[in-house]
Structure formats: structure tokens, C-alpha cells
Design an enzyme around this catalytic site. Structure first.
Site, PDB file in Angstrom:
ATOM      1  N   HIS A 157       0.856  -1.194   0.000  1.00 13.25           N
ATOM      2  CA  HIS A 157       0.000   0.000   0.000  1.00 13.25           C
ATOM      3  C   HIS A 157       0.891   1.244   0.000  1.00 13.25           C
ATOM      4  O   HIS A 157       0.682   2.157  -0.770  1.00 13.25           O
ATOM      5  CB  HIS A 157      -0.951  -0.026   1.199  1.00 13.25           C
ATOM      6  CG  HIS A 157      -1.985   1.055   1.178  1.00 13.25           C
ATOM      7  ND1 HIS A 157      -3.046   1.108   2.039  1.00 13.25           N
ATOM      8  CD2 HIS A 157      -2.107   2.147   0.392  1.00 13.25           C
ATOM      9  CE1 HIS A 157      -3.782   2.180   1.774  1.00 13.25           C
ATOM     10  NE2 HIS A 157      -3.241   2.828   0.788  1.00 13.25           N
ATOM     11  N   GLU A 215       0.882   8.149  -4.000  1.00 14.36           N
ATOM     12  CA  GLU A 215       1.690   7.749  -2.840  1.00 14.36           C
ATOM     13  C   GLU A 215       2.965   8.585  -2.754  1.00 14.36           C
ATOM     14  O   GLU A 215       3.401   8.959  -1.669  1.00 14.36           O
ATOM     15  CB  GLU A 215       2.040   6.255  -2.925  1.00 14.36           C
ATOM     16  CG  GLU A 215       0.863   5.336  -2.652  1.00 14.36           C
ATOM     17  CD  GLU A 215       0.416   5.357  -1.186  1.00 14.36           C
ATOM     18  OE1 GLU A 215       1.268   5.309  -0.293  1.00 14.36           O
ATOM     19  OE2 GLU A 215      -0.807   5.430  -0.939  1.00 14.36           O
ATOM     20  N   HIS A 245       3.320  10.819   0.488  1.00 14.21           N
ATOM     21  CA  HIS A 245       4.270  10.260   1.458  1.00 14.21           C
ATOM     22  C   HIS A 245       5.729  10.331   1.004  1.00 14.21           C
ATOM     23  O   HIS A 245       6.618  10.598   1.798  1.00 14.21           O
ATOM     24  CB  HIS A 245       3.910   8.794   1.751  1.00 14.21           C
ATOM     25  CG  HIS A 245       2.499   8.599   2.184  1.00 14.21           C
ATOM     26  ND1 HIS A 245       2.046   8.981   3.424  1.00 14.21           N
ATOM     27  CD2 HIS A 245       1.414   8.090   1.540  1.00 14.21           C
ATOM     28  CE1 HIS A 245       0.748   8.693   3.535  1.00 14.21           C
ATOM     29  NE2 HIS A 245       0.341   8.155   2.405  1.00 14.21           N
TER      30      HIS A 245
END
Ligand code: NAG
Ligand code: NAG
Ligand code: NAG
Ligand code: NAG
Ligand code: NAG
Ligand code: NAG
Length: 260
Positions: free
Chosen positions: A75, A123, A127
Site C-alpha cells: 500500500h 503515494e 508520502h
């Protein structure tokens, strides 16, 4: 006008990169909203189980598990308590060309309307741009390569299989059985996430592994972990200890109802 803007962006990213080289962990950079100072100390490496991923996706036609996916997938790798650190740091598909076969296998999107690359891009922006203040993750390519290395090092599928934990519709597991199977590999540095499926069955859907900033297993900052649990709503909830937990097989035809 556009090229003027581009050169501003280019200059500020150059300054930013130089800043990191000089001051390492203490680098500070500014976006229009906030100052991000690489002040995080831990990360969550989050893996998801395709067998139950679709259970809590509301729109039942939007979820798809490709037939070439049989194992736990990635993930993301998330620095705690910070996100969207720099909108100035774009990612392009070409950055990931070399990694793409592995990324497709290990980090696919299960949402039909979201391409694999869109998933990776989201992502990265949320992040990766925060993780990017650490040298080994300081570009889109390096960030994704580091995450793939972690996935290879932490071979959940083999550990579960050799502990006799197999996906099944008719057997469920005690929390301690699932947790205990992973302790030899992960120590106590992880959390099991569940979703509630049909007939109130609890289904194991995610595994969140704690890492330090230097990418070693474990997180010393207990307070940071606690506050991140409160702050970041995620898929599902911690797996319960007072009832048994299903580890559903992957059902490619009916991913939202793997066992009906
Ligand atoms: C790090 O800095 C950001 C931006 O100032 C802030 O939002 C965040 O809460 C800080 N995190 C920690 C762990 O101090
Ligand atoms: C995305 O990844 C899945 C799973 O590996 C794969 O089946 C699919 O072909 C990929 N999509 C594209 C557009 O590469
Ligand atoms: C998937 O998991 C099995 C073990 O259950 C392992 O043998 C295989 O190598 C894994 N495949 C990938 C692509 O990681
Ligand atoms: C349990 O389910 C598996 C498939 O998930 C099947 O192969 C097996 O026969 C089932 N066992 C029983 C006792 O129904
Ligand atoms: C990584 O960081 C942790 C926590 O700060 C520390 O205990 C450990 O010794 C470090 N490991 C390495 C290899 O630097
Ligand atoms: C397990 O505990 C939770 C809260 O701690 C409670 O909501 C739930 O009803 C309990 N489930 C069972 C099967 O006892």
C-alpha cells in the site's frame, strides 16, 4: 510565463537538494502552506491483502484484482505525522520505467478507475515527498526502489505459508495465531488491520510494520505511533482479540464477496 514558472520550480528544487546534501536530516523547506523540517522519526510500511481489499470499497463495480496477483501487495511507506511535504517535486512515469515490472506485480492498483501509475504518483506526492529528506529515498526512483527492497526482505507470504496460515473461507484464526506467525520475522513491530465483512465476519486486510527513519525494523517513538493511530483514519480497524479472524482467499470473479 509557463517557462518562467518552471525555472522558479527548478531553482527551488535545486536549492532544496543542495540543502539536503549539506544538512542531511535537518533540512528545512517551504511550501505555500507549511514548513516541513524532516521532523518525523518513524514510518509505517503498509501491506494489503488482495483477498479482502474490496470488502470495504463501497462501489462494488470499481474494485478489481488482476489475475496475476496472488500475494500481499504494497500500500505504501509512510513517514508518521507528516504528508504532502512538497508539491514542487513532480514524478513522471519515465522515472519508474526500470522498476515498473516489479511495481506492477507488487504495488498494483485495485481500483479500476485509478491506473497503477496514478496510485504510485499519489503515494509519492502524499508520502514519498516527506520520505525524500532521507538520502536513500531522495528521488521518486530511490523511494520506490527502497520500498521494493523492503517488500523483498519482508516476505510475509512465505512466513505465513510455513506457519500453516492459509487463506480459507471455512477456517478462521485466533488473533494470537496470526500475530504469533509473524513475530519471528517482525518482532512486535507491527499491527494487524481488519475490516468487517458479510455476516459480521472480521477479515484481515492490512499489515502495518513499524520502521525507523534509517529504515531498520521498529520504532522507538511510541508517542508518535500512538498519535498517528488517532490522527490517521485508515482502511479498517485493529484486528479484534475477542473473536476469530478470517484470512479470505482471493476471489477474482467476486472480490467484494470472496466467500459467498
Ligand atoms: C512536523 O512538522 C510538520 C509541519 O510543521 C507538522 O505538521 C508536524 O506535526 C510535525 N511532526 C512532528 C512529529 O513533530
Ligand atoms: C497494473 O498492474 C496490474 C497488476 O500487475 C497489471 O495486471 C496491469 O496490466 C497493470 N496495468 C498497466 C496499465 O500496466
Ligand atoms: C508469492 O508467495 C509465495 C509463497 O506463498 C512465494 O513462493 C512466491 O515467490 C511469491 N511471489 C512473489 C512475486 O513474491
Ligand atoms: C475449506 O475451504 C477450502 C478452500 O478454501 C476447501 O479446499 C476445503 O475443502 C474446505 N474444507 C471443508 C472442511 O469444508
Ligand atoms: C536506526 O535507528 C534506530 C532508532 O533511532 C537505532 O536504534 C538504530 O541503532 C539505528 N540503526 C542503524 C543501523 O543506524
Ligand atoms: C469485541 O470487543 C469489541 C470492543 O472491545 C466489541 O464491540 C465487540 O462486540 C466484541 N465482540 C465479541 C464477539 O465479543
Amino acid at each position: 510565463m509557463a517557462s518562467y514558472k518552471m525555472s522558479i520550480i527548478w531553482v527551488s528544487s535545486a536549492v532544496l537538494l543542495i540543502g539536503w546534501v549539506i544538512t542531511q536530516d535537518q533540512a528545512t523547506w517551504t511550501t505555500t502552506q507549511t514548513i516541513h523540517s524532516c521532523n518525523w522519526t518513524c514510518m509505517l510500511f503498509t501491506l494489503q491483502w488482495p483477498g479482502s481489499f474490496c470488502l470495504n470499497i463501497d462501489n462494488k463495480n470499481i474494485c478489481r484484482i488482476p489475475h496475476n496477483i496472488h500475494n500481499w501487495t504494497i500500500h505504501g511507506l509512510w513517514p508518521l505525522n507528516d504528508h504532502y511535504c512538497c508539491s514542487c517535486w513532480p514524478i513522471f512515469h519515465s522515472h519508474l520505467q526500470e522498476l515498473e515490472p516489479d511495481l506492477c506485480q507488487l504495488w498494483p492498483s485495485f481500483i479500476k478507475t485509478r491506473s497503477n501509475f496514478t496510485f504510485w504518483k499519489d503515494e509519492w506526492l502524499k508520502h514519498g515527498t516527506c520520505a525524500g529528506c532521507v538520502e536513500s529515498m531522495s528521488s521518486p526512483f530511490l523511494y520506490f526502489r527502497t520500498v521494493l527492497k523492503l517488500r523483498a526482505l519482508f516476505d510475509i507470504d512465505n512466513v505465513l505459508a510455513s506457519a500453516g496460515i492459509k487463506p480459507s473461507c471455512n477456517v478462521s484464526y485466533k488473533y494470537d495465531e496470526l500475530h504469533g506467525a509473524l513475530v519471528p520475522l517482525l518482532g512486535d513491530n507491527f499491527v494487524l488491520q481488519c475490516v468487517t465483512g458479510d455476516e459480521e465476519r472480521e477479515a484481515w486486510v492490512q499489515l502495518k510494520i513499524h520502521f525507523s527513519k534509517n529504515i531498520t525494523l521498529g520504532c522507538q517513538a511510541e508517542d508518535e505511533l500512538k498519535s498517528s493511530r488517532v490522527m490517521t483514519p485508515t482502511n479498517g480497524h485493529p484486528c479484534p482479540k475477542n473473536t476469530t479472524i478470517f484470512y479470505f482467499p482471493i476471489n477474482y470473479e467476486h472480490p467484494k464477496q470472496p466467500c459467498t
